[in-house]
Design a protein around this motif. Structure first.
Motif, PDB file in Angstrom:
ATOM      1  N   THR A  74     -12.475 -32.707  58.391  1.00 13.85           N
ATOM      2  CA  THR A  74     -13.316 -33.172  57.087  1.00 13.85           C
ATOM      3  C   THR A  74     -12.381 -34.343  56.436  1.00 13.85           C
ATOM      4  N   VAL A  75     -10.988 -33.966  56.534  1.00 18.85           N
ATOM      5  CA  VAL A  75      -9.991 -34.998  55.795  1.00 18.85           C
ATOM      6  C   VAL A  75     -10.165 -36.269  56.717  1.00 18.85           C
ATOM      7  N   TYR A  76     -10.104 -36.075  58.021  1.00 20.15           N
ATOM      8  CA  TYR A  76     -10.097 -37.266  58.805  1.00 20.15           C
ATOM      9  C   TYR A  76     -11.329 -38.214  58.721  1.00 20.15           C
ATOM     10  N   ILE A  77     -12.526 -37.592  58.244  1.00 15.32           N
ATOM     11  CA  ILE A  77     -13.755 -38.040  58.448  1.00 15.32           C
ATOM     12  C   ILE A  77     -13.959 -38.630  56.836  1.00 15.32           C
ATOM     13  N   VAL A  78     -13.332 -38.181  55.991  1.00 16.53           N
ATOM     14  CA  VAL A  78     -13.369 -38.668  54.438  1.00 16.53           C
ATOM     15  C   VAL A  78     -12.323 -39.854  54.511  1.00 16.53           C
ATOM     16  N   LEU A  79     -11.280 -39.828  55.191  1.00 13.91           N
ATOM     17  CA  LEU A  79     -10.229 -41.084  55.131  1.00 13.91           C
ATOM     18  C   LEU A  79     -10.846 -42.207  56.064  1.00 13.91           C
ATOM     19  N   GLY A  80     -11.643 -41.725  57.050  1.00 10.91           N
ATOM     20  CA  GLY A  80     -12.441 -42.731  57.837  1.00 10.91           C
ATOM     21  C   GLY A  80     -13.312 -43.484  56.930  1.00 10.91           C
ATOM     22  N   GLY A  81     -13.991 -42.851  56.000  1.00 10.86           N
ATOM     23  CA  GLY A  81     -15.340 -43.248  55.126  1.00 10.86           C
ATOM     24  C   GLY A  81     -14.494 -44.101  53.986  1.00 10.86           C
ATOM     25  N   PHE A  82     -13.188 -43.769  53.720  1.00  8.78           N
ATOM     26  CA  PHE A  82     -12.579 -44.433  52.607  1.00  8.78           C
ATOM     27  C   PHE A  82     -12.047 -46.099  53.422  1.00  8.78           C
ATOM     28  N   ALA A  83     -11.661 -45.990  54.388  1.00  7.49           N
ATOM     29  CA  ALA A  83     -11.117 -47.166  55.224  1.00  7.49           C
ATOM     30  C   ALA A  83     -12.470 -47.944  55.433  1.00  7.49           C
ATOM     31  N   VAL A  84     -13.548 -47.482  55.794  1.00  8.18           N
ATOM     32  CA  VAL A  84     -14.862 -48.340  55.855  1.00  8.18           C
ATOM     33  C   VAL A  84     -15.179 -48.704  54.789  1.00  8.18           C
ATOM     34  N   SER A  85     -15.185 -48.115  53.619  1.00  8.53           N
ATOM     35  CA  SER A  85     -15.556 -48.628  52.183  1.00  8.53           C
ATOM     36  C   SER A  85     -14.529 -49.558  51.606  1.00  8.53           C
ATOM     37  N   CYS A  86     -13.163 -49.322  51.905  1.00 15.20           N
ATOM     38  CA  CYS A  86     -12.391 -50.427  51.498  1.00 15.20           C
ATOM     39  C   CYS A  86     -12.605 -51.844  52.269  1.00 15.20           C
ATOM     40  N   LEU A  87     -12.856 -51.576  53.480  1.00 14.58           N
ATOM     41  CA  LEU A  87     -13.202 -52.954  54.229  1.00 14.58           C
ATOM     42  C   LEU A  87     -14.424 -53.613  53.932  1.00 14.58           C
ATOM     43  N   LEU A  88     -15.280 -52.830  53.429  1.00 15.70           N
ATOM     44  CA  LEU A  88     -16.589 -53.724  53.051  1.00 15.70           C
ATOM     45  C   LEU A  88     -16.507 -53.816  51.369  1.00 15.70           C
ATOM     46  N   THR A  89     -15.834 -53.303  50.673  1.00 13.95           N
ATOM     47  CA  THR A  89     -15.897 -53.737  49.148  1.00 13.95           C
ATOM     48  C   THR A  89     -14.633 -54.450  48.427  1.00 13.95           C
ATOM     49  N   LEU A  90     -13.450 -54.476  49.125  1.00 13.74           N
ATOM     50  CA  LEU A  90     -12.402 -54.881  48.676  1.00 13.74           C
ATOM     51  C   LEU A  90     -12.318 -56.525  48.570  1.00 13.74           C
ATOM     52  N   PRO A  91     -12.604 -57.037  49.988  1.00 18.45           N
ATOM     53  CA  PRO A  91     -12.570 -58.410  50.054  1.00 18.45           C
ATOM     54  C   PRO A  91     -13.848 -58.881  49.079  1.00 18.45           C
ATOM     55  N   PRO A  92     -13.830 -60.260  48.820  1.00 16.71           N
ATOM     56  CA  PRO A  92     -14.658 -61.120  48.096  1.00 16.71           C
ATOM     57  C   PRO A  92     -15.709 -61.533  48.966  1.00 16.71           C
ATOM     58  N   TRP A  93     -16.620 -60.783  49.607  1.00 14.40           N
ATOM     59  CA  TRP A  93     -17.341 -61.102  50.817  1.00 14.40           C
ATOM     60  C   TRP A  93     -18.608 -62.077  49.788  1.00 14.40           C
ATOM     61  N   PRO A  94     -19.432 -62.824  50.662  1.00 16.08           N
ATOM     62  CA  PRO A  94     -20.230 -63.764  50.104  1.00 16.08           C
ATOM     63  C   PRO A  94     -21.423 -63.057  49.405  1.00 16.08           C
ATOM     64  N   MET A  95     -21.773 -61.818  49.811  1.00 16.13           N
ATOM     65  CA  MET A  95     -22.659 -60.950  48.937  1.00 16.13           C
ATOM     66  C   MET A  95     -22.378 -60.676  47.737  1.00 16.13           C
ATOM     67  N   TYR A  96     -21.257 -60.769  47.373  1.00 19.48           N
ATOM     68  CA  TYR A  96     -20.584 -60.470  45.978  1.00 19.48           C
ATOM     69  C   TYR A  96     -20.574 -61.533  44.864  1.00 19.48           C
ATOM     70  N   ARG A  97     -20.998 -62.587  45.731  1.00 20.81           N
ATOM     71  CA  ARG A  97     -20.828 -64.010  44.527  1.00 20.81           C
ATOM     72  C   ARG A  97     -22.110 -64.550  44.712  1.00 20.81           C
ATOM     73  N   GLN A  98     -23.320 -63.904  44.753  1.00 20.00           N
ATOM     74  CA  GLN A  98     -24.535 -64.492  44.784  1.00 20.00           C
ATOM     75  C   GLN A  98     -25.039 -65.036  43.340  1.00 20.00           C
ATOM     76  N   ASN A  99     -24.587 -64.493  42.212  1.00 19.87           N
ATOM     77  CA  ASN A  99     -24.855 -64.396  41.114  1.00 19.87           C
ATOM     78  C   ASN A  99     -23.761 -65.091  40.175  1.00 19.87           C
ATOM     79  N   PRO A 100     -23.483 -66.319  40.173  1.00 18.51           N
ATOM     80  CA  PRO A 100     -22.219 -66.877  39.414  1.00 18.51           C
ATOM     81  C   PRO A 100     -22.807 -66.950  37.783  1.00 18.51           C
ATOM     82  N   LEU A 101     -21.675 -67.040  37.107  1.00 18.26           N
ATOM     83  CA  LEU A 101     -22.027 -67.047  35.522  1.00 18.26           C
ATOM     84  C   LEU A 101     -22.386 -68.373  35.297  1.00 18.26           C
TER      85      LEU A 101
END
Length: 128
Positions: A74-101
């Motif tokens: 259970t812990v390994y799977i949750v830590l794996g999900g945490f690692a995947v979510s960090c990889l997808l959300t921490l860098p400012p990928w272009p999909m997060y910059r589509q609505n500039p102010l």
């Protein structure tokens, strides 16, 4: 005087020091070219993705750990999900910059007269 003891080594040290500073400034220019911002909608999307991945991995990890009766998985799977979510959300990928102010243009400064703020026009009250 030019070839005193330690003078040549001091010049070599200065040369390497300035060479290091120049290389450091080149590295900084590379890092400055990488975009590091997200717009507000991108931040909201990143937060939703992060929470969704954590929730799904927690449910899957809990169910799998319950079935095989191993809490470690259970812990390994949750830590794996945490690692995947960090990889997808921490860098400012272009999909997060589509609505500039769209910022308003800067107002030109007025010379000569100093404009007072509305708060400065009011009389200050003394507290007793």
């Amino acid at each position: 005087m030019l070839f005193e003891t330690g003078s040549l080594t001091r010049q070599i040290e200065y040369f390497f020091f300035f060479h290091l500073i120049i290389q450091h400034s080149k590295m900084l220019s590379i890092f400055n070219s990488i975009p590091t911002h997200m717009d507000y909608k991108g931040q909201k999307l990143a937060e939703q993705i992060f929470q969704g991945i954590i929730l799904v991995s927690a449910v899957i990890g809990f169910a799998y750990g319950l079935i095989i009766e191993q809490f470690g998985w259970t812990v390994y799977i949750v830590l794996g999900g945490f690692a995947v979510s960090c990889l997808l959300t921490l860098p400012p990928w272009p999909m997060y910059r589509q609505n500039p102010l769209s910022w308003q243009p800067a107002l030109p400064e007025t010379t000569g007269e100093t404009q007072q703020k509305p708060q400065e026009n009011l009389k200050k009250k003394k507290h007793k």
